[in-house]
Structure formats: C-alpha cells, structure tokens
Design a protein around this motif. Structure first.
Motif, PDB file in Angstrom:
ATOM      1  N   SER A  69       1.197  -1.243   0.086  1.00 13.00           N
ATOM      2  CA  SER A  69      -0.033   0.115  -0.077  1.00 13.00           C
ATOM      3  C   SER A  69       1.263   1.222  -0.067  1.00 13.00           C
ATOM      4  O   SER A  69       0.602   2.537   0.742  1.00 13.00           O
ATOM      5  CB  SER A  69      -0.727  -0.086   1.229  1.00 13.00           C
ATOM      6  OG  SER A  69      -1.475  -0.693   1.000  1.00 13.00           O
ATOM      7  N   ALA A  70       2.216   0.900  -0.487  1.00 10.67           N
ATOM      8  CA  ALA A  70       2.983   2.146  -1.228  1.00 10.67           C
ATOM      9  C   ALA A  70       3.459   2.973   0.495  1.00 10.67           C
ATOM     10  O   ALA A  70       3.635   4.289   0.757  1.00 10.67           O
ATOM     11  CB  ALA A  70       2.216   3.991  -1.601  1.00 10.67           C
ATOM     12  N   GLN A  71       3.822   2.008   0.807  1.00  5.26           N
ATOM     13  CA  GLN A  71       4.411   2.108   2.487  1.00  5.26           C
ATOM     14  C   GLN A  71       5.698   1.104   2.488  1.00  5.26           C
ATOM     15  O   GLN A  71       4.909  -0.043   1.545  1.00  5.26           O
ATOM     16  CB  GLN A  71       3.159   2.663   3.634  1.00  5.26           C
ATOM     17  CG  GLN A  71       2.384   1.069   3.670  1.00  5.26           C
ATOM     18  CD  GLN A  71       1.511   1.611   4.684  1.00  5.26           C
ATOM     19  OE1 GLN A  71       2.235   2.699   6.299  1.00  5.26           O
ATOM     20  NE2 GLN A  71       0.237   1.415   5.547  1.00  5.26           N
ATOM     21  N   LEU A  72       6.667   1.044   4.035  1.00  4.42           N
ATOM     22  CA  LEU A  72       7.206   0.126   4.052  1.00  4.42           C
ATOM     23  C   LEU A  72       6.581  -0.421   4.751  1.00  4.42           C
ATOM     24  O   LEU A  72       6.834   0.012   5.966  1.00  4.42           O
ATOM     25  CB  LEU A  72       8.666   0.401   4.085  1.00  4.42           C
ATOM     26  CG  LEU A  72       9.172   0.770   3.032  1.00  4.42           C
ATOM     27  CD1 LEU A  72      11.031   1.325   2.753  1.00  4.42           C
ATOM     28  CD2 LEU A  72       9.434   0.134   1.721  1.00  4.42           C
ATOM     29  N   LEU A  73       6.354  -1.975   5.060  1.00  7.95           N
ATOM     30  CA  LEU A  73       6.271  -2.685   6.756  1.00  7.95           C
ATOM     31  C   LEU A  73       6.948  -4.192   6.487  1.00  7.95           C
ATOM     32  O   LEU A  73       7.717  -4.203   5.353  1.00  7.95           O
ATOM     33  CB  LEU A  73       5.038  -3.243   6.122  1.00  7.95           C
ATOM     34  CG  LEU A  73       3.475  -1.971   6.453  1.00  7.95           C
ATOM     35  CD1 LEU A  73       2.317  -2.158   6.054  1.00  7.95           C
ATOM     36  CD2 LEU A  73       3.513  -1.165   7.646  1.00  7.95           C
ATOM     37  N   GLY A 187       9.242   9.365   8.916  1.00  6.59           N
ATOM     38  CA  GLY A 187       8.861   9.684   7.053  1.00  6.59           C
ATOM     39  C   GLY A 187       9.072   8.348   5.828  1.00  6.59           C
ATOM     40  O   GLY A 187       8.091   9.030   4.916  1.00  6.59           O
ATOM     41  N   LEU A 188      10.486   7.901   5.847  1.00  7.76           N
ATOM     42  CA  LEU A 188      10.824   7.473   4.794  1.00  7.76           C
ATOM     43  C   LEU A 188       9.817   6.182   5.208  1.00  7.76           C
ATOM     44  O   LEU A 188       9.818   5.321   3.783  1.00  7.76           O
ATOM     45  CB  LEU A 188      12.470   6.441   4.860  1.00  7.76           C
ATOM     46  CG  LEU A 188      13.057   5.671   3.434  1.00  7.76           C
ATOM     47  CD1 LEU A 188      13.143   6.132   2.608  1.00  7.76           C
ATOM     48  CD2 LEU A 188      14.417   5.378   4.202  1.00  7.76           C
ATOM     49  N   ARG A 189       9.495   5.418   5.696  1.00  7.48           N
ATOM     50  CA  ARG A 189       9.304   3.898   5.706  1.00  7.48           C
ATOM     51  C   ARG A 189       7.736   4.313   5.153  1.00  7.48           C
ATOM     52  O   ARG A 189       6.841   3.619   4.615  1.00  7.48           O
ATOM     53  CB  ARG A 189       8.408   3.598   6.864  1.00  7.48           C
ATOM     54  CG  ARG A 189      10.266   2.931   7.511  1.00  7.48           C
ATOM     55  CD  ARG A 189       9.753   2.064   9.157  1.00  7.48           C
ATOM     56  NE  ARG A 189       9.246   3.318  10.160  1.00  7.48           N
ATOM     57  CZ  ARG A 189      10.346   3.722  10.994  1.00  7.48           C
ATOM     58  NH1 ARG A 189      11.175   3.369  10.647  1.00  7.48           N
ATOM     59  NH2 ARG A 189       9.489   4.110  11.931  1.00  7.48           N
ATOM     60  N   THR A 190       7.249   5.822   5.790  1.00 11.71           N
ATOM     61  CA  THR A 190       5.469   5.640   5.051  1.00 11.71           C
ATOM     62  C   THR A 190       5.499   6.631   3.548  1.00 11.71           C
ATOM     63  O   THR A 190       4.898   6.455   3.178  1.00 11.71           O
ATOM     64  CB  THR A 190       5.110   7.497   6.149  1.00 11.71           C
ATOM     65  OG1 THR A 190       5.569   8.257   6.473  1.00 11.71           O
ATOM     66  CG2 THR A 190       4.512   6.059   6.997  1.00 11.71           C
ATOM     67  N   ARG A 191       7.175   7.566   3.043  1.00 17.71           N
ATOM     68  CA  ARG A 191       7.181   7.767   2.051  1.00 17.71           C
ATOM     69  C   ARG A 191       8.019   7.444   1.191  1.00 17.71           C
ATOM     70  O   ARG A 191       9.283   7.841   1.017  1.00 17.71           O
ATOM     71  CB  ARG A 191       6.781   9.228   1.902  1.00 17.71           C
ATOM     72  CG  ARG A 191       5.559   9.303   2.413  1.00 17.71           C
ATOM     73  CD  ARG A 191       4.802   9.750   1.503  1.00 17.71           C
ATOM     74  NE  ARG A 191       5.290  10.576  -0.345  1.00 17.71           N
ATOM     75  CZ  ARG A 191       5.586  11.991  -0.623  1.00 17.71           C
ATOM     76  NH1 ARG A 191       4.987  12.908   0.344  1.00 17.71           N
ATOM     77  NH2 ARG A 191       5.808  12.337  -1.204  1.00 17.71           N
ATOM     78  N   PRO A 192       8.474   6.069   1.013  1.00 20.78           N
ATOM     79  CA  PRO A 192       9.872   5.237   0.456  1.00 20.78           C
ATOM     80  C   PRO A 192       9.949   5.744  -0.702  1.00 20.78           C
ATOM     81  O   PRO A 192      10.962   6.202  -0.775  1.00 20.78           O
ATOM     82  CB  PRO A 192       9.249   3.620  -0.009  1.00 20.78           C
ATOM     83  CG  PRO A 192       7.732   3.696   1.057  1.00 20.78           C
ATOM     84  CD  PRO A 192       7.287   5.026   1.145  1.00 20.78           C
ATOM     85  N   ASP A 193       8.972   6.853  -1.423  1.00 23.11           N
ATOM     86  CA  ASP A 193       9.430   7.698  -2.901  1.00 23.11           C
ATOM     87  C   ASP A 193      10.489   8.849  -2.797  1.00 23.11           C
ATOM     88  O   ASP A 193      11.236   8.814  -3.258  1.00 23.11           O
ATOM     89  CB  ASP A 193       8.750   8.276  -3.716  1.00 23.11           C
ATOM     90  CG  ASP A 193       7.516   8.814  -2.924  1.00 23.11           C
ATOM     91  OD1 ASP A 193       7.258   8.089  -1.531  1.00 23.11           O
ATOM     92  OD2 ASP A 193       7.109  10.244  -3.180  1.00 23.11           O
ATOM     93  N   ALA A 194      11.055   9.253  -1.428  1.00 24.80           N
ATOM     94  CA  ALA A 194      11.400   9.492  -1.407  1.00 24.80           C
ATOM     95  C   ALA A 194      13.076   9.855  -0.640  1.00 24.80           C
ATOM     96  O   ALA A 194      14.135  10.884  -0.170  1.00 24.80           O
ATOM     97  CB  ALA A 194      11.312  10.989  -0.005  1.00 24.80           C
ATOM     98  N   ALA A 195      13.479   8.701  -1.148  1.00 31.20           N
ATOM     99  CA  ALA A 195      14.295   7.972  -0.044  1.00 31.20           C
ATOM    100  C   ALA A 195      15.774   8.115  -0.677  1.00 31.20           C
ATOM    101  O   ALA A 195      17.187   8.220  -0.505  1.00 31.20           O
ATOM    102  CB  ALA A 195      14.258   6.196  -0.074  1.00 31.20           C
TER     103      ALA A 195
END
Length: 203
Positions: A69-73, A187-195
């Motif tokens: 779902s577009a996040q890291l878990l 923040g990275l886990r919820t918005r991985p596209d910003a890595a």
C-alpha cells in the motif's frame, strides 16, 4: 397562419426538450470520469512467518521491509547467515539480507499485498580503502536505484549489525563516489518514494 406557425414552433421545442430529457441519465458518455483510485484490498498482514528452519545453527529471525500500500512494512523472515548466526561481518550479513529482499514474496505475503522492488541483479560488497568501517558498496549507485528499493534496503539493513548506529546505514556505489548515510525514519517508511533525497555525505 401566424398562429399555426407559433403552435408548430412550440410543438417542435417541446419535442426537442422531451428528446433531451429522455436521453438524460440513460445513454453512456465517452468522456472519462476520474472517480479516484480504487479502494485497496491489501491487508498488509501476514499470519505466521516464512517457515524457514528457525532451529538451524546459523539461522536468525529478522524483520525484512517490503512494500505494501505504497509504504514500507515488515514481514518476519528467518535468514541463514554464513558461518556464525551471531556474525558481526557486515558484508556477509548485508549479502544475506539483500538475498531476502530480492526473493519474491511468499504466497501468503503476496496475498496480503506485499511486493519487493529490489533488483535481482544487485550485489553488495564491503568498504573500500578510505571508506568508513561501517560502509557497504552496492553494484549500483544507491541514488540511482528505484526509490522503493533503496528504502527497503536502508530500513532492512538499519535494524541489524549492518547499521551504523541510530537506525542508519552507510552505502556507496561501485565507483569512487563518497558513501552516504541513509537513516530509516518514520517519514521514509511512510514515503519510500523520497528515499533518494535522504542520503547525507559522510564528510
């Protein structure tokens, strides 16, 4: 004559109005309508674990970050480490974790909506001369990896002996570029596209 013309005109107008009303709400339209994204059915929850031999002499339970779902878990995995299960060899641990990230999700993980973006061709090696002791070198520049893949690697590595402390990992590429420190934050886990914007030079 004029009265007849007025009557005919009124009848024609009435027929036109009725025709428009009859078509309203019945005929489909060719104009696309943006109703927003379809609701996700991913549960992002997996019962049980990967089922590896947890009692193996060199196996150790780890948390592996996958995309859902577009996040890291995290999902629970049991990784077999080369040599001692308590190895502090960052390169060996990094290679074992990278292999887990490259594996396709199990049937249970996939059903729950999990996926991995880490390329199967990616490799990891130890630090070069002049690198920080905790540095690892990837076969591609970290910032040139797909952002979700980089985020998966950073957060999975950051919770193990590969970490440089403070839930961060030091990564470089195959060239003589300076390694960067990448933190695994909420923040990275919820918005991985910003890595690709999270790395900071070691200097």
């Amino acid at each position: 004559m004029r009265r007849w013309l007025r009557t005919a005109a009124a009848a024609a107008a009435a027929l036109g109005a009725l025709s428009g009303a009859a078509g309203c709400g019945i005929r489909g339209t060719s104009v696309p309508v943006d109703a927003g994204p379809a609701p996700s059915r991913a549960s992002c929850e997996v019962s049980g674990d990967r089922g590896a031999a947890a009692d193996s002499v060199n196996s150790v339970p780890v948390k592996v970050y996958l995309v859902c779902s577009a996040q890291l878990l995290t999902v629970d995995r049991t990784v077999r480490m080369p040599g001692d299960r308590f190895s502090t060899d960052r390169t060996a641990v990094g290679r074992a974790l990278l292999a887990e990230l490259q594996d396709q999700p199990t049937a249970a993980e996939a059903e729950a909506g999990f996926a991995t973006e880490v390329p199967g061709s990616l490799e990891v090696s130890g630090p070069r001369e002049g690198d920080p002791e905790a540095a690892l070198r990837l076969s591609r520049l970290p910032d040139e990896l797909p952002p979700y893949a980089l985020a998966q690697i950073v957060c999975t590595f950051a919770e193990t002996t590969v970490a440089d402390g403070g839930r961060s990992v030091v990564l470089g590429g195959p060239s003589d570029d300076e390694p960067k420190r990448y933190p695994c934050t909420e923040g990275l886990r919820t918005r991985p596209d910003a890595a690709q914007t999270t790395g900071t030079p070691m200097g």
